[in-house]
Design a protein around this motif. Structure first.
Motif, PDB file in Angstrom:
ATOM      1  N   LEU A 122       0.821  -1.216   0.000  1.00  0.00           N
ATOM      2  CA  LEU A 122       0.000   0.000   0.000  1.00  0.00           C
ATOM      3  C   LEU A 122       0.855   1.267   0.000  1.00  0.00           C
ATOM      4  O   LEU A 122       0.521   2.278   0.615  1.00  0.00           O
ATOM      5  CB  LEU A 122      -0.953   0.017   1.193  1.00  0.00           C
ATOM      6  N   ILE A 123       1.982   1.227  -0.736  1.00  0.00           N
ATOM      7  CA  ILE A 123       2.892   2.377  -0.743  1.00  0.00           C
ATOM      8  C   ILE A 123       2.462   3.440  -1.749  1.00  0.00           C
ATOM      9  O   ILE A 123       2.840   4.602  -1.627  1.00  0.00           O
ATOM     10  CB  ILE A 123       4.340   1.939  -1.031  1.00  0.00           C
ATOM     11  N   ILE A 124       1.685   3.044  -2.755  1.00  0.00           N
ATOM     12  CA  ILE A 124       1.193   4.014  -3.732  1.00  0.00           C
ATOM     13  C   ILE A 124      -0.106   4.597  -3.195  1.00  0.00           C
ATOM     14  O   ILE A 124      -1.048   3.869  -2.891  1.00  0.00           O
ATOM     15  CB  ILE A 124       0.974   3.357  -5.104  1.00  0.00           C
ATOM     16  N   ARG A 125      -0.164   5.913  -3.091  1.00  0.00           N
ATOM     17  CA  ARG A 125      -1.319   6.568  -2.502  1.00  0.00           C
ATOM     18  C   ARG A 125      -2.053   7.408  -3.556  1.00  0.00           C
ATOM     19  O   ARG A 125      -1.432   7.902  -4.517  1.00  0.00           O
ATOM     20  CB  ARG A 125      -0.892   7.468  -1.340  1.00  0.00           C
ATOM     21  N   PRO A 126      -3.363   7.566  -3.376  1.00  0.00           N
ATOM     22  CA  PRO A 126      -4.130   8.401  -4.310  1.00  0.00           C
ATOM     23  C   PRO A 126      -3.542   9.806  -4.411  1.00  0.00           C
ATOM     24  O   PRO A 126      -3.147  10.406  -3.415  1.00  0.00           O
ATOM     25  CB  PRO A 126      -5.533   8.415  -3.688  1.00  0.00           C
ATOM     26  N   GLY A 127      -3.485  10.313  -5.633  1.00  0.00           N
ATOM     27  CA  GLY A 127      -2.961  11.651  -5.870  1.00  0.00           C
ATOM     28  C   GLY A 127      -1.531  11.681  -6.359  1.00  0.00           C
ATOM     29  O   GLY A 127      -1.066  12.711  -6.847  1.00  0.00           O
ATOM     30  N   MET A 128      -0.788  10.568  -6.233  1.00  0.00           N
ATOM     31  CA  MET A 128       0.589  10.542  -6.711  1.00  0.00           C
ATOM     32  C   MET A 128       0.619  10.658  -8.236  1.00  0.00           C
ATOM     33  O   MET A 128      -0.245  10.130  -8.932  1.00  0.00           O
ATOM     34  CB  MET A 128       1.299   9.260  -6.270  1.00  0.00           C
ATOM     35  N   ILE A 129       1.649  11.341  -8.742  1.00  0.00           N
ATOM     36  CA  ILE A 129       1.800  11.544 -10.184  1.00  0.00           C
ATOM     37  C   ILE A 129       2.467  10.321 -10.798  1.00  0.00           C
ATOM     38  O   ILE A 129       3.417   9.768 -10.240  1.00  0.00           O
ATOM     39  CB  ILE A 129       2.621  12.813 -10.470  1.00  0.00           C
ATOM     40  N   ALA A 130       1.971   9.903 -11.948  1.00  0.00           N
ATOM     41  CA  ALA A 130       2.497   8.718 -12.623  1.00  0.00           C
ATOM     42  C   ALA A 130       2.770   9.025 -14.096  1.00  0.00           C
ATOM     43  O   ALA A 130       2.018   9.764 -14.728  1.00  0.00           O
ATOM     44  CB  ALA A 130       1.517   7.554 -12.507  1.00  0.00           C
ATOM     45  N   GLU A 131       3.862   8.445 -14.600  1.00  0.00           N
ATOM     46  CA  GLU A 131       4.185   8.515 -16.022  1.00  0.00           C
ATOM     47  C   GLU A 131       3.896   7.140 -16.626  1.00  0.00           C
ATOM     48  O   GLU A 131       4.413   6.135 -16.149  1.00  0.00           O
ATOM     49  CB  GLU A 131       5.653   8.886 -16.241  1.00  0.00           C
ATOM     50  N   VAL A 132       3.055   7.112 -17.654  1.00  0.00           N
ATOM     51  CA  VAL A 132       2.571   5.850 -18.208  1.00  0.00           C
ATOM     52  C   VAL A 132       3.079   5.666 -19.634  1.00  0.00           C
ATOM     53  O   VAL A 132       3.103   6.620 -20.427  1.00  0.00           O
ATOM     54  CB  VAL A 132       1.025   5.809 -18.199  1.00  0.00           C
ATOM     55  N   LYS A 133       3.486   4.433 -19.928  1.00  0.00           N
ATOM     56  CA  LYS A 133       3.866   4.058 -21.289  1.00  0.00           C
ATOM     57  C   LYS A 133       3.048   2.833 -21.677  1.00  0.00           C
ATOM     58  O   LYS A 133       3.265   1.741 -21.152  1.00  0.00           O
ATOM     59  CB  LYS A 133       5.374   3.776 -21.389  1.00  0.00           C
ATOM     60  N   ILE A 134       2.095   3.015 -22.583  1.00  0.00           N
ATOM     61  CA  ILE A 134       1.208   1.935 -23.012  1.00  0.00           C
ATOM     62  C   ILE A 134       1.816   1.256 -24.232  1.00  0.00           C
ATOM     63  O   ILE A 134       2.143   1.909 -25.221  1.00  0.00           O
ATOM     64  CB  ILE A 134      -0.195   2.474 -23.354  1.00  0.00           C
ATOM     65  N   HIS A 135       1.947  -0.079 -24.157  1.00  0.00           N
ATOM     66  CA  HIS A 135       2.529  -0.846 -25.262  1.00  0.00           C
ATOM     67  C   HIS A 135       1.432  -1.186 -26.272  1.00  0.00           C
ATOM     68  O   HIS A 135       0.520  -1.953 -25.975  1.00  0.00           O
ATOM     69  CB  HIS A 135       3.181  -2.125 -24.734  1.00  0.00           C
ATOM     70  N   THR A 136       1.534  -0.631 -27.472  1.00  0.00           N
ATOM     71  CA  THR A 136       0.516  -0.870 -28.491  1.00  0.00           C
ATOM     72  C   THR A 136       0.809  -2.097 -29.340  1.00  0.00           C
ATOM     73  O   THR A 136      -0.079  -2.584 -30.036  1.00  0.00           O
ATOM     74  CB  THR A 136       0.405   0.345 -29.424  1.00  0.00           C
ATOM     75  N   GLY A 137       2.063  -2.573 -29.311  1.00  0.00           N
ATOM     76  CA  GLY A 137       2.431  -3.715 -30.146  1.00  0.00           C
ATOM     77  C   GLY A 137       2.813  -3.324 -31.565  1.00  0.00           C
ATOM     78  O   GLY A 137       3.164  -4.184 -32.370  1.00  0.00           O
ATOM     79  N   LYS A 138       2.775  -2.038 -31.866  1.00  0.00           N
ATOM     80  CA  LYS A 138       3.138  -1.564 -33.208  1.00  0.00           C
ATOM     81  C   LYS A 138       4.562  -1.030 -33.209  1.00  0.00           C
ATOM     82  O   LYS A 138       5.148  -0.757 -32.171  1.00  0.00           O
ATOM     83  CB  LYS A 138       2.166  -0.480 -33.668  1.00  0.00           C
ATOM     84  N   LYS A 139       5.116  -0.876 -34.425  1.00  0.00           N
ATOM     85  CA  LYS A 139       6.461  -0.341 -34.600  1.00  0.00           C
ATOM     86  C   LYS A 139       6.400   0.969 -35.383  1.00  0.00           C
ATOM     87  O   LYS A 139       5.475   1.211 -36.154  1.00  0.00           O
ATOM     88  CB  LYS A 139       7.339  -1.342 -35.356  1.00  0.00           C
ATOM     89  N   LYS A 140       7.413   1.809 -35.160  1.00  0.00           N
ATOM     90  CA  LYS A 140       7.546   3.031 -35.948  1.00  0.00           C
ATOM     91  C   LYS A 140       9.018   3.295 -36.210  1.00  0.00           C
ATOM     92  O   LYS A 140       9.893   2.846 -35.463  1.00  0.00           O
ATOM     93  CB  LYS A 140       6.917   4.223 -35.220  1.00  0.00           C
ATOM     94  N   GLU A 141       9.307   3.998 -37.310  1.00  0.00           N
ATOM     95  CA  GLU A 141      10.677   4.340 -37.662  1.00  0.00           C
ATOM     96  C   GLU A 141      10.962   5.780 -37.263  1.00  0.00           C
ATOM     97  O   GLU A 141      10.156   6.679 -37.521  1.00  0.00           O
ATOM     98  CB  GLU A 141      10.920   4.149 -39.156  1.00  0.00           C
ATOM     99  N   ILE A 142      12.128   5.971 -36.645  1.00  0.00           N
ATOM    100  CA  ILE A 142      12.516   7.309 -36.214  1.00  0.00           C
ATOM    101  C   ILE A 142      13.940   7.593 -36.665  1.00  0.00           C
ATOM    102  O   ILE A 142      14.727   6.675 -36.919  1.00  0.00           O
ATOM    103  CB  ILE A 142      12.420   7.463 -34.680  1.00  0.00           C
TER     104      ILE A 142
END
Length: 343
Positions: free
Chosen positions: A250-270
Protein backbone atom coordinates in the motif's frame (compact mmCIF):
# COMPACT_ATOMS: atom_id res chain seq x y z
CA UNK A 1 64.78 64.59 -44.35
CA UNK A 2 62.48 64.53 -41.37
CA UNK A 3 59.85 62.43 -43.19
CA UNK A 4 62.44 59.82 -44.15
CA UNK A 5 63.57 59.53 -40.54
CA UNK A 6 59.98 59.05 -39.36
CA UNK A 7 59.37 56.32 -41.95
CA UNK A 8 62.55 54.53 -40.98
CA UNK A 9 61.54 54.64 -37.34
CA UNK A 10 57.92 53.40 -37.93
CA UNK A 11 58.71 50.73 -40.54
CA UNK A 12 59.59 47.95 -38.07
CA UNK A 13 56.42 48.57 -36.05
CA UNK A 14 54.23 48.52 -39.19
CA UNK A 15 55.87 45.28 -40.26
CA UNK A 16 55.26 43.69 -36.86
CA UNK A 17 51.59 44.79 -36.85
CA UNK A 18 51.12 43.31 -40.30
CA UNK A 19 52.59 40.01 -39.15
CA UNK A 20 50.28 39.92 -36.14
CA UNK A 21 47.17 40.49 -38.30
CA UNK A 22 48.30 37.81 -40.70
CA UNK A 23 48.89 35.37 -37.84
CA UNK A 24 45.44 36.19 -36.37
CA UNK A 25 43.71 35.55 -39.67
CA UNK A 26 45.60 32.31 -40.14
CA UNK A 27 44.68 31.26 -36.60
CA UNK A 28 41.02 32.18 -37.13
CA UNK A 29 40.82 30.31 -40.42
CA UNK A 30 42.63 27.27 -39.09
CA UNK A 31 40.25 24.29 -39.47
CA UNK A 32 38.91 22.79 -36.26
CA UNK A 33 39.18 19.00 -36.19
CA UNK A 34 35.82 17.33 -35.57
CA UNK A 35 34.36 13.85 -35.28
CA UNK A 36 31.25 13.29 -37.38
CA UNK A 37 28.40 10.85 -37.74
CA UNK A 38 25.35 10.33 -39.89
CA UNK A 39 21.67 10.13 -38.85
CA UNK A 40 20.44 6.58 -38.26
CA UNK A 41 16.93 5.25 -38.85
CA UNK A 42 15.70 2.91 -36.11
CA UNK A 43 12.56 0.81 -35.81
CA UNK A 44 11.19 1.06 -32.29
CA UNK A 45 8.03 0.16 -30.39
CA UNK A 46 5.23 2.66 -30.98
CA UNK A 47 4.35 3.24 -27.34
CA UNK A 48 1.88 5.85 -26.12
CA UNK A 49 3.17 8.06 -23.33
CA UNK A 50 0.98 10.07 -20.97
CA UNK A 51 1.00 11.56 -17.48
CA UNK A 52 -1.72 11.10 -14.90
CA UNK A 53 -2.69 10.65 -11.27
CA UNK A 54 -3.13 7.62 -9.07
CA UNK A 55 -6.54 7.02 -7.53
CA UNK A 56 -8.06 4.27 -5.41
CA UNK A 57 -9.48 1.29 -7.22
CA UNK A 58 -12.78 1.91 -5.43
CA UNK A 59 -13.80 5.08 -3.59
CA UNK A 60 -16.85 5.33 -1.30
CA UNK A 61 -18.37 8.12 0.76
CA UNK A 62 -19.82 6.76 3.98
CA UNK A 63 -22.39 8.32 6.33
CA UNK A 64 -25.00 7.36 8.91
CA UNK A 65 -28.47 6.09 8.02
CA UNK A 66 -29.86 7.93 11.05
CA UNK A 67 -29.36 11.45 12.39
CA UNK A 68 -27.66 12.37 15.64
CA UNK A 69 -24.61 13.74 17.43
CA UNK A 70 -21.27 12.14 16.60
CA UNK A 71 -19.58 10.88 19.76
CA UNK A 72 -16.75 8.79 18.27
CA UNK A 73 -14.50 8.72 15.19
CA UNK A 74 -11.82 6.05 15.09
CA UNK A 75 -9.76 7.07 12.04
CA UNK A 76 -8.22 10.16 10.50
CA UNK A 77 -6.96 10.84 7.01
CA UNK A 78 -4.37 8.28 5.95
CA UNK A 79 -5.47 5.68 8.51
CA UNK A 80 -6.51 2.21 7.45
CA UNK A 81 -10.02 0.95 8.17
CA UNK A 82 -11.71 -2.44 7.84
CA UNK A 83 -15.23 -3.74 7.45
CA UNK A 84 -15.20 -5.42 10.87
CA UNK A 85 -14.70 -2.44 13.19
CA UNK A 86 -16.84 0.71 13.46
CA UNK A 87 -15.19 3.88 12.15
CA UNK A 88 -17.61 6.26 13.89
CA UNK A 89 -20.72 6.26 16.09
CA UNK A 90 -23.59 8.48 17.23
CA UNK A 91 -24.89 9.09 20.74
CA UNK A 92 -27.29 6.10 21.03
CA UNK A 93 -29.37 7.29 24.03
CA UNK A 94 -32.47 8.38 22.09
CA UNK A 95 -32.43 5.24 19.95
CA UNK A 96 -32.02 3.01 23.00
CA UNK A 97 -35.09 4.62 24.59
CA UNK A 98 -37.09 4.23 21.39
CA UNK A 99 -36.16 0.56 21.18
CA UNK A 100 -37.13 0.04 24.82
CA UNK A 101 -40.54 1.63 24.26
CA UNK A 102 -41.06 -0.50 21.15
CA UNK A 103 -40.17 -3.58 23.19
CA UNK A 104 -42.73 -2.69 25.87
CA UNK A 105 -45.38 -2.14 23.21
CA UNK A 106 -44.52 -5.47 21.63
CA UNK A 107 -44.77 -7.35 24.95
CA UNK A 108 -48.12 -5.72 25.70
CA UNK A 109 -49.51 -6.54 22.26
CA UNK A 110 -48.17 -10.10 22.47
CA UNK A 111 -49.92 -10.68 25.80
CA UNK A 112 -53.20 -9.37 24.45
CA UNK A 113 -52.83 -11.50 21.34
CA UNK A 114 -52.23 -14.66 23.41
CA UNK A 115 -55.33 -13.97 25.51
CA UNK A 116 -57.59 -13.24 22.54
CA UNK A 117 -56.27 -16.22 20.62
CA UNK A 118 -57.60 -18.54 23.31
CA UNK A 119 -60.97 -16.88 22.99
CA UNK A 120 -60.80 -17.17 19.21
CA UNK A 121 -59.96 -20.85 19.41
CA UNK A 122 -62.98 -21.35 21.68
CA UNK A 123 -65.20 -19.54 19.18
CA UNK A 124 -65.73 -16.75 21.69
CA UNK A 125 -64.15 -14.01 19.50
CA UNK A 126 -65.14 -12.90 16.05
CA UNK A 127 -62.77 -13.14 13.12
CA UNK A 128 -62.85 -9.36 12.74
CA UNK A 129 -61.67 -8.70 16.29
CA UNK A 130 -58.99 -11.37 16.07
CA UNK A 131 -57.70 -9.92 12.79
CA UNK A 132 -57.29 -6.53 14.46
CA UNK A 133 -55.11 -7.92 17.22
CA UNK A 134 -53.15 -10.00 14.70
CA UNK A 135 -52.36 -6.92 12.63
CA UNK A 136 -51.54 -5.01 15.81
CA UNK A 137 -49.00 -7.67 16.77
CA UNK A 138 -47.40 -7.56 13.32
CA UNK A 139 -47.16 -3.79 13.59
CA UNK A 140 -45.59 -3.97 17.05
CA UNK A 141 -43.02 -6.48 15.82
CA UNK A 142 -42.18 -4.27 12.82
CA UNK A 143 -41.79 -1.22 15.06
CA UNK A 144 -39.43 -3.14 17.33
CA UNK A 145 -37.31 -4.29 14.35
CA UNK A 146 -37.21 -0.72 13.00
CA UNK A 147 -36.02 0.78 16.30
CA UNK A 148 -33.54 -2.06 16.75
CA UNK A 149 -32.13 -1.33 13.31
CA UNK A 150 -31.97 2.40 14.01
CA UNK A 151 -29.97 1.66 17.15
CA UNK A 152 -27.59 -0.54 15.16
CA UNK A 153 -27.20 2.26 12.59
CA UNK A 154 -25.67 4.52 15.25
CA UNK A 155 -22.45 2.59 14.57
CA UNK A 156 -20.87 3.32 11.18
CA UNK A 157 -18.90 0.62 9.36
CA UNK A 158 -16.87 0.96 6.19
CA UNK A 159 -18.19 -1.22 3.35
CA UNK A 160 -14.63 -1.83 2.13
CA UNK A 161 -11.16 -2.35 3.55
CA UNK A 162 -9.11 0.70 2.67
CA UNK A 163 -7.60 4.02 3.67
CA UNK A 164 -9.37 7.19 4.78
CA UNK A 165 -8.59 9.75 2.09
CA UNK A 166 -10.83 12.50 3.48
CA UNK A 167 -12.36 13.13 6.89
CA UNK A 168 -15.50 15.26 6.65
CA UNK A 169 -16.77 15.49 10.23
CA UNK A 170 -15.59 15.86 13.81
CA UNK A 171 -16.73 14.50 17.18
CA UNK A 172 -19.55 16.62 18.62
CA UNK A 173 -21.07 17.61 15.28
CA UNK A 174 -24.72 16.93 14.47
CA UNK A 175 -25.07 14.95 11.29
CA UNK A 176 -28.05 14.06 9.15
CA UNK A 177 -29.15 10.99 7.25
CA UNK A 178 -26.79 10.19 4.38
CA UNK A 179 -24.39 13.09 4.98
CA UNK A 180 -20.83 11.81 4.30
CA UNK A 181 -18.62 11.55 7.36
CA UNK A 182 -15.51 10.31 5.56
CA UNK A 183 -14.25 9.06 2.20
CA UNK A 184 -12.61 5.64 2.08
CA UNK A 185 -10.54 4.31 -0.81
CA UNK A 186 -9.54 0.73 -1.56
CA UNK A 187 -5.84 0.97 -2.51
CA UNK A 188 -4.94 -2.72 -2.65
CA UNK A 189 -5.15 -2.00 -6.35
CA UNK A 190 -4.62 1.42 -7.91
CA UNK A 191 -6.09 3.00 -11.03
CA UNK A 192 -3.94 5.43 -12.99
CA UNK A 193 -6.08 7.93 -14.86
CA UNK A 194 -4.44 9.48 -17.96
CA UNK A 195 -5.66 11.32 -21.04
CA UNK A 196 -4.69 10.16 -24.53
CA UNK A 197 -4.99 12.45 -27.59
CA UNK A 198 -7.69 11.63 -30.12
CA UNK A 199 -4.99 10.87 -32.71
CA UNK A 200 -3.73 7.95 -30.58
CA UNK A 201 -6.83 6.62 -28.84
CA UNK A 202 -7.54 4.04 -31.56
CA UNK A 203 -4.22 2.37 -30.74
CA UNK A 204 -5.33 1.77 -27.14
CA UNK A 205 -7.13 -1.48 -26.32
CA UNK A 206 -8.44 -2.96 -23.07
CA UNK A 207 -5.97 -5.57 -21.82
CA UNK A 208 -2.84 -3.91 -23.24
CA UNK A 209 0.16 -3.85 -20.91
CA UNK A 210 1.67 -0.63 -19.66
CA UNK A 211 4.67 0.55 -17.69
CA UNK A 212 3.82 2.94 -14.86
CA UNK A 213 6.57 5.05 -13.28
CA UNK A 214 5.76 6.66 -9.91
CA UNK A 215 8.25 9.52 -9.66
CA UNK A 216 7.79 10.17 -5.93
CA UNK A 217 8.71 6.55 -5.19
CA UNK A 218 11.21 6.20 -8.06
CA UNK A 219 9.44 2.94 -8.85
CA UNK A 220 8.21 1.32 -12.08
CA UNK A 221 5.39 -1.23 -11.98
CA UNK A 222 3.55 -3.27 -14.59
CA UNK A 223 -0.11 -2.53 -15.30
CA UNK A 224 -2.85 -3.15 -17.82
CA UNK A 225 -5.49 -1.04 -19.50
CA UNK A 226 -8.95 -1.62 -17.98
CA UNK A 227 -10.99 1.32 -19.33
CA UNK A 228 -10.99 3.58 -22.37
CA UNK A 229 -13.13 6.69 -22.56
CA UNK A 230 -16.13 6.76 -24.87
CA UNK A 231 -16.00 10.51 -25.50
CA UNK A 232 -13.34 13.22 -25.63
CA UNK A 233 -12.92 16.05 -23.18
CA UNK A 234 -14.36 19.14 -24.94
CA UNK A 235 -11.40 21.34 -23.97
CA UNK A 236 -8.40 19.06 -24.57
CA UNK A 237 -9.92 16.70 -27.17
CA UNK A 238 -8.33 13.84 -25.24
CA UNK A 239 -9.85 10.57 -24.04
CA UNK A 240 -9.67 9.18 -20.53
CA UNK A 241 -7.78 5.88 -20.15
CA UNK A 242 -7.42 3.95 -16.89
CA UNK A 243 -4.61 1.52 -16.06
CA UNK A 244 -4.81 -0.95 -13.18
CA UNK A 245 -1.73 -1.76 -11.09
CA UNK A 246 -1.14 -3.86 -8.00
CA UNK A 247 -0.13 -2.05 -4.81
CA UNK A 248 1.68 -4.44 -2.47
CA UNK A 249 2.51 -2.76 0.81
CA UNK A 250 0.00 0.00 0.00
CA UNK A 251 2.89 2.38 -0.74
CA UNK A 252 1.19 4.01 -3.73
CA UNK A 253 -1.32 6.57 -2.50
CA UNK A 254 -4.13 8.40 -4.31
CA UNK A 255 -2.96 11.65 -5.87
CA UNK A 256 0.59 10.54 -6.71
CA UNK A 257 1.80 11.54 -10.18
CA UNK A 258 2.50 8.72 -12.62
CA UNK A 259 4.18 8.52 -16.02
CA UNK A 260 2.57 5.85 -18.21
CA UNK A 261 3.87 4.06 -21.29
CA UNK A 262 1.21 1.94 -23.01
CA UNK A 263 2.53 -0.85 -25.26
CA UNK A 264 0.52 -0.87 -28.49
CA UNK A 265 2.43 -3.71 -30.15
CA UNK A 266 3.14 -1.56 -33.21
CA UNK A 267 6.46 -0.34 -34.60
CA UNK A 268 7.55 3.03 -35.95
CA UNK A 269 10.68 4.34 -37.66
CA UNK A 270 12.52 7.31 -36.21
CA UNK A 271 15.62 9.32 -37.11
CA UNK A 272 18.25 9.36 -34.36
CA UNK A 273 21.58 10.96 -33.50
CA UNK A 274 24.01 10.30 -30.66
CA UNK A 275 23.15 12.48 -27.67
CA UNK A 276 26.67 13.97 -27.68
CA UNK A 277 25.90 15.59 -31.04
CA UNK A 278 23.08 17.68 -29.54
CA UNK A 279 23.65 21.20 -28.26
CA UNK A 280 21.34 23.73 -26.61
CA UNK A 281 21.59 27.53 -26.67
CA UNK A 282 20.68 30.01 -23.94
CA UNK A 283 17.10 30.17 -25.23
CA UNK A 284 16.68 26.43 -24.80
CA UNK A 285 16.72 25.74 -28.56
CA UNK A 286 18.31 22.41 -29.54
CA UNK A 287 20.69 22.41 -32.50
CA UNK A 288 23.52 20.52 -34.20
CA UNK A 289 26.37 21.41 -36.56
CA UNK A 290 26.23 19.93 -40.06
CA UNK A 291 29.38 19.86 -42.20
CA UNK A 292 29.35 21.17 -45.78
CA UNK A 293 31.92 18.78 -47.26
CA UNK A 294 32.55 21.05 -50.27
CA UNK A 295 33.30 24.22 -48.29
CA UNK A 296 34.52 22.22 -45.28
CA UNK A 297 32.58 24.46 -42.97
CA UNK A 298 30.13 23.66 -40.14
CA UNK A 299 26.73 25.28 -40.13
CA UNK A 300 24.20 25.35 -37.33
CA UNK A 301 20.87 23.54 -37.78
CA UNK A 302 18.05 23.99 -35.27
CA UNK A 303 16.24 20.72 -34.52
CA UNK A 304 13.24 19.37 -32.61
CA UNK A 305 14.00 16.33 -30.49
CA UNK A 306 11.85 13.52 -29.13
CA UNK A 307 12.60 10.58 -26.87
CA UNK A 308 16.07 9.61 -25.71
CA UNK A 309 16.97 5.95 -25.34
CA UNK A 310 20.31 4.14 -25.06
CA UNK A 311 22.33 7.32 -25.78
CA UNK A 312 20.37 7.89 -28.98
CA UNK A 313 18.09 10.92 -29.34
CA UNK A 314 15.10 11.01 -31.67
CA UNK A 315 15.23 13.96 -34.07
CA UNK A 316 11.73 14.87 -35.22
CA UNK A 317 12.75 17.62 -37.65
CA UNK A 318 15.66 19.83 -38.72
CA UNK A 319 18.07 17.43 -40.44
CA UNK A 320 18.30 15.29 -43.57
CA UNK A 321 19.43 11.69 -43.73
CA UNK A 322 22.48 12.64 -45.88
CA UNK A 323 23.70 15.30 -43.43
CA UNK A 324 27.15 14.91 -41.88
CA UNK A 325 26.69 15.83 -38.24
CA UNK A 326 29.43 16.86 -35.81
CA UNK A 327 29.41 14.75 -32.66
CA UNK A 328 32.89 15.57 -31.32
CA UNK A 329 34.58 18.98 -31.11
CA UNK A 330 31.39 20.97 -31.55
CA UNK A 331 32.01 23.05 -28.41
CA UNK A 332 34.61 25.11 -30.31
CA UNK A 333 32.41 25.73 -33.33
CA UNK A 334 30.41 28.75 -34.36
CA UNK A 335 28.15 29.01 -37.37
CA UNK A 336 30.42 28.89 -40.45
CA UNK A 337 33.58 27.59 -38.74
CA UNK A 338 36.15 25.86 -40.93
CA UNK A 339 36.54 22.22 -39.98
CA UNK A 340 38.63 19.21 -40.80
CA UNK A 341 37.85 15.58 -40.14
CA UNK A 342 39.65 14.25 -37.12
CA UNK A 343 42.16 11.55 -37.97
Amino acid sequence: MTRKKIFVILAPFLLMAGCRNQNSEEKYDKPIPVITCSPVTLSIAQDIRASGNAEGFRIVKIGFMVAGRINYISAGEGDRVSTTKPVASLDPASYEIAKELAGIQLDQTQDEYDRLKIMHDNKSLSESDFSKISFGLQQAKAQFRLHSRNLDETKLFSPINGVVVKKLAEVGEITGVGIPVMVVSDINKIKINVFVPETEIFDVRIGQTAEVFISSLDKTVEGRVIETGAYADPASRAFSVRIEIENPGLIIRPGMIAEVKIHTGKKKEITTLPVEALLRDLNGVSYVFAVDTIKMKAFRKDIITGEISNDQAEVISGIEMNDIIVKGGSQKLVDGSSVSFYK
